[in-house]
Write a protein that holds these residues in place. Sequence first.
Motif, PDB file in Angstrom:
ATOM      1  N   ASP A 117      -2.293  -0.757 -10.012  1.00  0.00           N
ATOM      2  CA  ASP A 117      -3.349  -0.398  -9.085  1.00  0.00           C
ATOM      3  C   ASP A 117      -4.330  -1.559  -8.956  1.00  0.00           C
ATOM      4  O   ASP A 117      -4.833  -2.077  -9.959  1.00  0.00           O
ATOM      5  CB  ASP A 117      -4.077   0.849  -9.583  1.00  0.00           C
ATOM      6  CG  ASP A 117      -5.084   1.366  -8.578  1.00  0.00           C
ATOM      7  OD1 ASP A 117      -6.187   0.794  -8.504  1.00  0.00           O
ATOM      8  OD2 ASP A 117      -4.773   2.348  -7.889  1.00  0.00           O
TER       9      ASP A 117
ATOM     10  N   ALA B  31       0.718   2.016 -12.001  1.00  0.00           N
ATOM     11  CA  ALA B  31       0.971   3.182 -11.156  1.00  0.00           C
ATOM     12  C   ALA B  31       2.436   3.587 -11.203  1.00  0.00           C
ATOM     13  O   ALA B  31       2.760   4.768 -11.040  1.00  0.00           O
ATOM     14  CB  ALA B  31       0.566   2.890  -9.709  1.00  0.00           C
TER      15      ALA B  31
ATOM     16  N   GLU C 189      -7.340  -1.724  -7.978  1.00  0.00           N
ATOM     17  CA  GLU C 189      -8.719  -1.463  -8.376  1.00  0.00           C
ATOM     18  C   GLU C 189      -8.842  -1.209  -9.872  1.00  0.00           C
ATOM     19  O   GLU C 189      -9.618  -1.862 -10.565  1.00  0.00           O
ATOM     20  CB  GLU C 189      -9.270  -0.274  -7.584  1.00  0.00           C
ATOM     21  CG  GLU C 189      -9.439  -0.555  -6.098  1.00  0.00           C
ATOM     22  CD  GLU C 189     -10.106   0.596  -5.364  1.00  0.00           C
ATOM     23  OE1 GLU C 189     -10.586   1.536  -6.039  1.00  0.00           O
ATOM     24  OE2 GLU C 189     -10.144   0.568  -4.122  1.00  0.00           O
TER      25      GLU C 189
ATOM     26  N   THR D 104       0.846  -1.184   0.000  1.00  0.00           N
ATOM     27  CA  THR D 104       0.000   0.000   0.000  1.00  0.00           C
ATOM     28  C   THR D 104       0.882   1.234   0.000  1.00  0.00           C
ATOM     29  O   THR D 104       1.787   1.362   0.825  1.00  0.00           O
ATOM     30  CB  THR D 104      -0.919   0.025   1.229  1.00  0.00           C
ATOM     31  OG1 THR D 104      -1.762  -1.142   1.208  1.00  0.00           O
ATOM     32  CG2 THR D 104      -1.791   1.271   1.226  1.00  0.00           C
TER      33      THR D 104
ATOM     34  N   ARG E  40      -3.194   3.612  -1.620  1.00  0.00           N
ATOM     35  CA  ARG E  40      -3.560   2.772  -2.768  1.00  0.00           C
ATOM     36  C   ARG E  40      -2.948   1.395  -2.615  1.00  0.00           C
ATOM     37  O   ARG E  40      -1.770   1.255  -2.259  1.00  0.00           O
ATOM     38  CB  ARG E  40      -3.044   3.389  -4.083  1.00  0.00           C
ATOM     39  CG  ARG E  40      -3.577   4.751  -4.389  1.00  0.00           C
ATOM     40  CD  ARG E  40      -2.842   5.355  -5.586  1.00  0.00           C
ATOM     41  NE  ARG E  40      -3.121   4.633  -6.820  1.00  0.00           N
ATOM     42  CZ  ARG E  40      -2.467   4.891  -7.961  1.00  0.00           C
ATOM     43  NH1 ARG E  40      -1.504   5.797  -7.999  1.00  0.00           N
ATOM     44  NH2 ARG E  40      -2.785   4.220  -9.058  1.00  0.00           N
TER      45      ARG E  40
END
Length: 513
Positions: free
Chosen positions: A193, A200, A195, A169, A173
């Motif tokens: 990422d 990223a 989600e 994390t 994120r």
Amino acid sequence: MRLGGRRNPSRLSADPTLPPTAGLTWSSERRAREALAAAIDAVGGLDRLEAIRTVFADRAGHLHLRNQSPRPEGPWLALARRGWDALDLAAGAAASEREGCFAGGYVDHVREVFAGGSGMVLDLHARTVRRAPGMRRGELDAVERTFPPLALLAAWRRAATLRWLGEETRGGRRLAAVSFHWEGAGTYSLLLDAESRLPAALETLTSDRTAGDAVYGFLFDDWRRVDGVLAPFRLEHRRAGETTAVFASAEVAVDRPLEPALFAVPAGFVEAEPAAGGPSRLTRLADDVWLIEGLGGRLAYNALAVGFEREVVVVEAPLASSVGEEVLARAAEAMPGRPVTTLALTHHHDDHSGGTRPFVAAGATILTTAGNVDYLRAMAAAPRTLHPDRLAGEPREPTIEVVRGRRTLGDGRRRLELIEVGPSPHVDEMLVAWLPEEGILFQGDLLNVPRGGPVPPAVDTTVHFARKLAELELEPRVHVGVHGTAGGPEHLAEALERRRRLDAGEDPWGRVD
């Protein structure tokens, strides 16, 4: 072609395609493949990425001059910079242009081009072109690494090297990390990422000149759809935990025809000496005074080696430990039987001091200005486990002595003077090396005499340097710099005259008599 969702990562061990002896290595590859497949689907799908033929992205933002600012402890200067990247995959061509400045007024307006199997560097300020035979296919990869859709495709094509790293994390994120090997560049980690599945960050491990073992890479944000592909419009460079550049794009184009002029030499440009791509070389300036040229391949840095009766003094340790070792070897070649006992540094910038560690390992005394002592001690103590150098295997405390004002080194037959000329517009603390009998002055970043083509207009740093020479009543017959080649007082006069013309609103590039 949709790639994700074909296999549940939690059921990999029961997958009938896996042999009974697959174990962790194979399951790691399969889990990484699933994560990568989801990311490829998120940005446009494998078919669309494989169909990409051209990419163009403009860049505007700031460089954060880490270890290139006036003081070694910071804060780093943030200077405006703009440019663009262009990639023609079908033609195997890449070009990158950057425009901005560095501390002290140095103008940096350069375009690097790789096309037709070779490279060149265009100086759009001095209007010169320098052929770079050492530039290779990796220049295309360098552009691909800043455009995540192509980085994802590069990872997919290297599936045998894919490995699952885990999750972490950052900034709230949740990120999934996979790694793969990029030939000629090392192992990279893609952080995805959890989600959105979008990349990223793209990171690798490196040996940093000052921090030692470090992470280097890019952060991606502000994703927008461009011709069926999601692309980031914000790019951040990170090194050793610090931001070194932030760029925003007003335009990102995919599969748009690229103008041939992006990869060509503009009319009226002068050919400069080709960038060195091979080993360094020795040039004799006087009896037992040698210039070590071409350090760092096509980066072409120089160092000075001065022989005394029983010892050798080196001025400047450019770039990295490997280059520092090369300087020591060249000095021994030029003056065998006399050890290098002293290293003098013109200033702290890491491209000028990054090769210091081998000198520390060899027991040489480091001569520098007062503000650089802590910086050099931290450099000597930095961990080097990724690419160990001699100091990593033979650790020792550096011996550092401070130069204040003027310090003379001599043995009765030769004098070498180290003279403070700071504060300069380039750095707060600066030394030059002066050989009064030979009339040779060696300096870093104060006057750069190019290898071919006219001397550019003097920047603020060079104007200050000329005033300091007059103040100190120094009249060098030979000017030698860490960059470029040896020149004379006429080259300094040429630079100053071009600056006068520029300030007067005249064309500075006409002939200077």
